[in-house]
Design a protein around this motif. Structure first.
Motif, short mmCIF file in Angstrom:
data_model
loop_
_atom_site.label_atom_id
_atom_site.label_comp_id
_atom_site.label_asym_id
_atom_site.label_seq_id
_atom_site.Cartn_x
_atom_site.Cartn_y
_atom_site.Cartn_z
N LEU A 1 -6.55 43.16 41.32
CA LEU A 1 -6.09 42.17 42.28
C LEU A 1 -7.26 41.40 42.88
CD1 LEU A 1 -3.58 41.05 43.66
CD2 LEU A 1 -3.85 42.79 45.40
N TYR A 2 -8.40 42.09 43.04
CA TYR A 2 -9.58 41.43 43.61
C TYR A 2 -10.05 40.28 42.71
CZ TYR A 2 -14.32 40.63 45.17
OH TYR A 2 -15.47 40.03 45.60
N LYS A 3 -10.08 40.51 41.40
CA LYS A 3 -10.52 39.46 40.49
C LYS A 3 -9.56 38.29 40.47
CE LYS A 3 -13.37 42.01 37.25
NZ LYS A 3 -13.60 42.34 35.84
N ILE A 4 -8.26 38.58 40.53
CA ILE A 4 -7.26 37.52 40.56
C ILE A 4 -7.45 36.65 41.80
CG2 ILE A 4 -4.79 37.03 40.76
CD1 ILE A 4 -4.30 39.55 39.07
N VAL A 5 -7.63 37.30 42.94
CA VAL A 5 -7.82 36.57 44.20
C VAL A 5 -9.11 35.77 44.15
CG1 VAL A 5 -8.23 36.88 46.68
CG2 VAL A 5 -6.46 38.20 45.54
N LYS A 6 -10.16 36.34 43.56
CA LYS A 6 -11.44 35.64 43.47
C LYS A 6 -11.30 34.38 42.62
CE LYS A 6 -14.86 37.29 41.02
NZ LYS A 6 -16.00 38.08 40.54
N TYR A 7 -10.66 34.48 41.47
CA TYR A 7 -10.49 33.31 40.61
C TYR A 7 -9.55 32.28 41.26
CZ TYR A 7 -12.84 35.94 36.94
OH TYR A 7 -13.74 36.64 36.22
N LEU A 8 -8.55 32.75 41.96
CA LEU A 8 -7.66 31.85 42.67
C LEU A 8 -8.40 31.09 43.76
CD1 LEU A 8 -4.69 30.93 42.89
CD2 LEU A 8 -4.37 32.75 44.56
N ALA A 9 -9.29 31.78 44.47
CA ALA A 9 -10.10 31.12 45.50
C ALA A 9 -11.02 30.08 44.89
CB ALA A 9 -10.90 32.16 46.28
N TYR A 10 -11.62 30.39 43.75
CA TYR A 10 -12.46 29.40 43.07
C TYR A 10 -11.65 28.17 42.68
CZ TYR A 10 -16.23 32.85 42.55
OH TYR A 10 -17.22 33.76 42.78
N ALA A 11 -10.48 28.39 42.10
CA ALA A 11 -9.65 27.27 41.66
C ALA A 11 -9.22 26.41 42.85
CB ALA A 11 -8.42 27.80 40.92
N LEU A 12 -8.79 27.03 43.92
CA LEU A 12 -8.39 26.25 45.09
C LEU A 12 -9.58 25.53 45.72
CD1 LEU A 12 -5.78 28.65 46.70
CD2 LEU A 12 -5.35 26.49 45.54
N GLY A 13 -10.74 26.14 45.68
CA GLY A 13 -11.94 25.47 46.19
C GLY A 13 -12.28 24.23 45.37
N ILE A 14 -12.16 24.34 44.06
CA ILE A 14 -12.43 23.19 43.20
C ILE A 14 -11.40 22.09 43.43
CG2 ILE A 14 -12.45 22.43 40.78
CD1 ILE A 14 -13.70 25.18 40.12
N ILE A 15 -10.13 22.46 43.53
CA ILE A 15 -9.08 21.46 43.81
C ILE A 15 -9.33 20.78 45.15
CG2 ILE A 15 -6.62 21.18 44.32
CD1 ILE A 15 -6.10 23.40 42.25
N GLY A 16 -9.70 21.56 46.17
CA GLY A 16 -10.01 20.99 47.47
C GLY A 16 -11.19 20.04 47.43
N ALA A 17 -12.23 20.41 46.66
CA ALA A 17 -13.39 19.53 46.54
C ALA A 17 -13.02 18.23 45.83
CB ALA A 17 -14.50 20.26 45.78
N ILE A 18 -12.19 18.33 44.81
CA ILE A 18 -11.76 17.11 44.10
C ILE A 18 -10.97 16.20 45.05
CG2 ILE A 18 -10.22 16.25 42.29
CD1 ILE A 18 -11.07 18.72 40.64
N PHE A 19 -10.05 16.78 45.82
CA PHE A 19 -9.29 15.98 46.78
C PHE A 19 -10.20 15.36 47.83
CE2 PHE A 19 -5.08 18.36 45.98
CZ PHE A 19 -4.67 17.38 45.10
N ALA A 20 -11.19 16.11 48.31
CA ALA A 20 -12.11 15.58 49.31
C ALA A 20 -12.91 14.41 48.75
CB ALA A 20 -13.05 16.68 49.80
N LEU A 21 -13.37 14.54 47.50
CA LEU A 21 -14.10 13.43 46.87
C LEU A 21 -13.21 12.22 46.67
CD1 LEU A 21 -16.27 15.38 44.29
CD2 LEU A 21 -17.04 14.23 46.37
N MET A 22 -11.94 12.46 46.30
CA MET A 22 -11.02 11.33 46.11
C MET A 22 -10.74 10.63 47.44
SD MET A 22 -8.42 13.02 43.33
CE MET A 22 -7.28 11.66 43.25
#
Length: 143
Positions: free
Chosen positions: A3-24
């Motif tokens: 579960l820790y790895k799943i949460v870690k990868y999910l956090a990375y994905a959401l961080g990347i999506i958030g960064a893309i939205f911020a840049l847009m």
């Protein structure tokens, strides 16, 4: 995969999506920024829901793997502090006419809830400070 790895990868994905939205948002015009702001809010809601869900999962997992009696005693003491705070607050010791004349919906029950919250905060702050002082004094005398 844990579960820790799943949460870690999910956090990375959401961080990347958030960064893309911020840049847009930073690169777009005013109309795009408003619509992208709404998208960022949706991402925030999803992240908040996931965080609450994961906290509940870990709390329930820890509750059933640990000492249930100690946890229930702690929750009971917290509930007792909230009840004591609610009993201590009256809600009628405040002149509500300045608030109601401005169209705000402030009633005695609202005032009582706010007072109970403040009393709860004060009691928990005193308990926290007292436990830190007690721990420090105990550590000093045990050396």
């Amino acid at each position: 995969m844990g579960l820790y790895k799943i949460v870690k990868y999910l956090a990375y994905a959401l961080g990347i999506i958030g960064a893309i939205f911020a840049l847009m948002i930073m690169a777009g015009d005013a109309g795009t920024a408003d619509s992208m702001g709404n998208n960022v809010l949706y991402v925030t809601y999803v992240v908040l829901a996931l965080a609450i869900l994961l906290v509940l999962i870990y709390v329930l997992k820890g509750l059933f793997s640990g000492d249930v009696k100690k946890t229930l005693v702690t929750v009971g003491l917290f509930a007792a502090i909230i009840v004591i705070s609610f009993v201590m607050s009256s809600g009628s010791d405040l002149d509500l006419t300045p608030f109601t004349s401005k169209g705000q919906d402030v009633t005695e029950s609202t005032s009582r809830y706010v007072g109970a919250g403040l009393y709860t905060f004060y009691i928990l702050a005193v308990v926290a400070i007292g436990s830190m002082v007690f721990s420090g004094v105990k550590k000093i005398f045990n050396r």
